[in-house]
Design a protein around this motif. Structure first.
Motif, mmCIF file in Angstrom:
data_model
loop_
_atom_site.group_PDB
_atom_site.id
_atom_site.type_symbol
_atom_site.label_atom_id
_atom_site.label_comp_id
_atom_site.label_asym_id
_atom_site.label_seq_id
_atom_site.Cartn_x
_atom_site.Cartn_y
_atom_site.Cartn_z
ATOM 1 N N GLY A 1 0.823 -1.102 0.156
ATOM 2 C CA GLY A 1 -0.004 -0.056 0.046
ATOM 3 C C GLY A 1 0.910 1.191 -0.052
ATOM 4 O O GLY A 1 1.934 1.366 0.674
ATOM 5 N N VAL A 2 0.303 2.335 -0.520
ATOM 6 C CA VAL A 2 0.842 3.589 -0.676
ATOM 7 C C VAL A 2 -0.074 4.587 -0.146
ATOM 8 O O VAL A 2 -1.191 4.603 -0.558
ATOM 9 C CB VAL A 2 1.372 4.002 -1.875
ATOM 10 N N VAL A 3 0.302 5.389 0.628
ATOM 11 C CA VAL A 3 -0.176 6.770 1.397
ATOM 12 C C VAL A 3 0.383 7.879 0.836
ATOM 13 O O VAL A 3 1.552 8.055 1.439
ATOM 14 C CB VAL A 3 -0.852 6.608 2.593
ATOM 15 N N TYR B 1 4.640 3.908 2.652
ATOM 16 C CA TYR B 1 4.369 2.805 1.675
ATOM 17 C C TYR B 1 4.835 1.442 2.440
ATOM 18 O O TYR B 1 5.770 1.651 3.542
ATOM 19 C CB TYR B 1 5.163 2.804 0.239
ATOM 20 N N GLY B 2 4.306 0.557 2.274
ATOM 21 C CA GLY B 2 4.645 -0.902 2.989
ATOM 22 C C GLY B 2 4.237 -1.948 2.187
ATOM 23 O O GLY B 2 3.393 -2.048 1.308
ATOM 24 N N SER B 3 4.990 -3.057 2.334
ATOM 25 C CA SER B 3 4.546 -4.624 1.739
ATOM 26 C C SER B 3 4.928 -5.588 2.567
ATOM 27 O O SER B 3 5.679 -5.426 3.583
ATOM 28 C CB SER B 3 5.267 -4.652 0.224
ATOM 29 N N GLU C 1 6.688 -7.921 2.001
ATOM 30 C CA GLU C 1 8.023 -8.595 1.810
ATOM 31 C C GLU C 1 9.283 -7.388 2.492
ATOM 32 O O GLU C 1 10.114 -8.027 3.146
ATOM 33 C CB GLU C 1 8.419 -8.455 0.387
ATOM 34 N N ALA C 2 8.940 -6.179 2.300
ATOM 35 C CA ALA C 2 9.875 -5.074 2.925
ATOM 36 C C ALA C 2 9.617 -4.551 4.138
ATOM 37 O O ALA C 2 10.608 -3.948 4.647
ATOM 38 C CB ALA C 2 10.110 -4.223 1.702
ATOM 39 N N GLY C 3 8.387 -4.538 4.480
ATOM 40 C CA GLY C 3 7.915 -3.754 5.613
ATOM 41 C C GLY C 3 7.640 -2.277 5.149
ATOM 42 O O GLY C 3 7.158 -2.217 4.144
ATOM 43 N N SER C 4 7.446 -1.445 6.315
ATOM 44 C CA SER C 4 6.990 -0.008 5.780
ATOM 45 C C SER C 4 7.907 0.800 6.163
ATOM 46 O O SER C 4 8.668 0.645 7.041
ATOM 47 C CB SER C 4 5.753 0.170 6.817
#
Length: 264
Positions: A113-115, A125-127, A129-132
């Motif tokens: 997600g992206v805000v 942003y966060g995913s 796989e990678a965190g936020s």
């Protein structure tokens, strides 16, 4: 996933530019069939995002797009869930507390997600796989999106507040929310309340600037999915107030149940 995130971050920032073109001038306000407000900025943002994501060939559901029936979308395994301008009321008030929300949902839950906050440039942003992460975009900078991503701050980037802090809606507070805050006051003693508009509230918990955000009032799925991803992958829970289960998406009824965002 990294490529999808990069494209969605770029799309959110470009949509934010379209929104500011309207925000900085006089604009008219229409009323949709559900009595919610609509501006030219909502429309421009929607088209900018839709055009940016189209080459990825992933299904898309947007607040300002065609409202698809459950029959048309019930078998979607992966799709973009978008609010081109979350916080139109805040946009109309010109208080800056509105966002662009882009989420990627898989099997009923957000996986990225992206805000983006157009007025300040703050981009979360966060995913899975990678965190936020978060960074502040400067339209006058020559830095690339890759530069911003490479130098972003991992969330949470703040220690837990010294005083237990509840973030509440700027425009939609309810007696139930006040009761929730009173319960937390009994548990934690002193409680501080802060207010904000749009999906910024979920991001304040993700950042570590607030402990909890109770949303005991109506929202739609596109209002929350992107912020849900940012909060979830920053170590927070986003759960149904009644059941305690994680908030789900692509339901037959796109109205969210009451929910709570809380740092573990």
């Amino acid at each position: 996933m990294n490529d999808l995130l990069k494209v969605s971050i770029e799309a959110a920032i470009n949509a934010g530019k379209k929104i500011l073109e309207v925000y900085e001038n006089e604009f008219e306000v229409e009323t949709k069939t559900d009595n919610s407000p609509l501006t030219e900025a909502d429309k421009r943002s929607h088209h900018a995002i839709k055009d940016a994501l189209a080459p990825l060939n992933i299904d898309l559901l947007s607040e300002e797009g065609k409202l698809l029936s459950y029959e048309e979308r019930k078998n979607w395994k992966k799709f973009w869930l978008i609010d081109p301008l979350d916080g139109t009321k805040e946009f109309i008030k010109r208080n800056g507390e509105f966002t662009v929300n882009i989420a990627l949902v898989e099997n009923g839950y957000p996986v990225a997600g992206v805000v983006h906050v157009p007025v300040t440039g703050k981009t979360y942003y966060g995913s899975a796989e990678a965190g936020s992460f978060a960074f502040t975009y400067d339209p006058n900078s020559s830095a690339s999106i890759e530069d911003y991503i490479n130098n972003a701050s991992k969330l949470p980037d703040a220690q837990a507040p010294a005083v237990y802090t509840v973030v509440a809606s700027r425009s939609h507070n309810t007696p139930e929310t006040e009761s929730f805050i009173e319960e937390r006051r009994k548990q934690h003693g002193e409680v501080e309340s802060i207010s904000s508009g749009s999906s910024i509230k979920l991001c304040l918990v993700a950042e570590g600037k607030a402990n909890v955000y109770p949303r005991l009032a109506p929202t739609m799925e596109w209002d929350t999915a992107a912020g849900h991803a940012v909060a979830k992958f920053a170590g927070c829970n986003v759960y149904n107030y009644e059941t305690g289960k994680e908030l789900e998406y692509n339901k037959e009824n796109l109205l969210n149940p009451w929910f709570v965002v809380e740092r573990n």
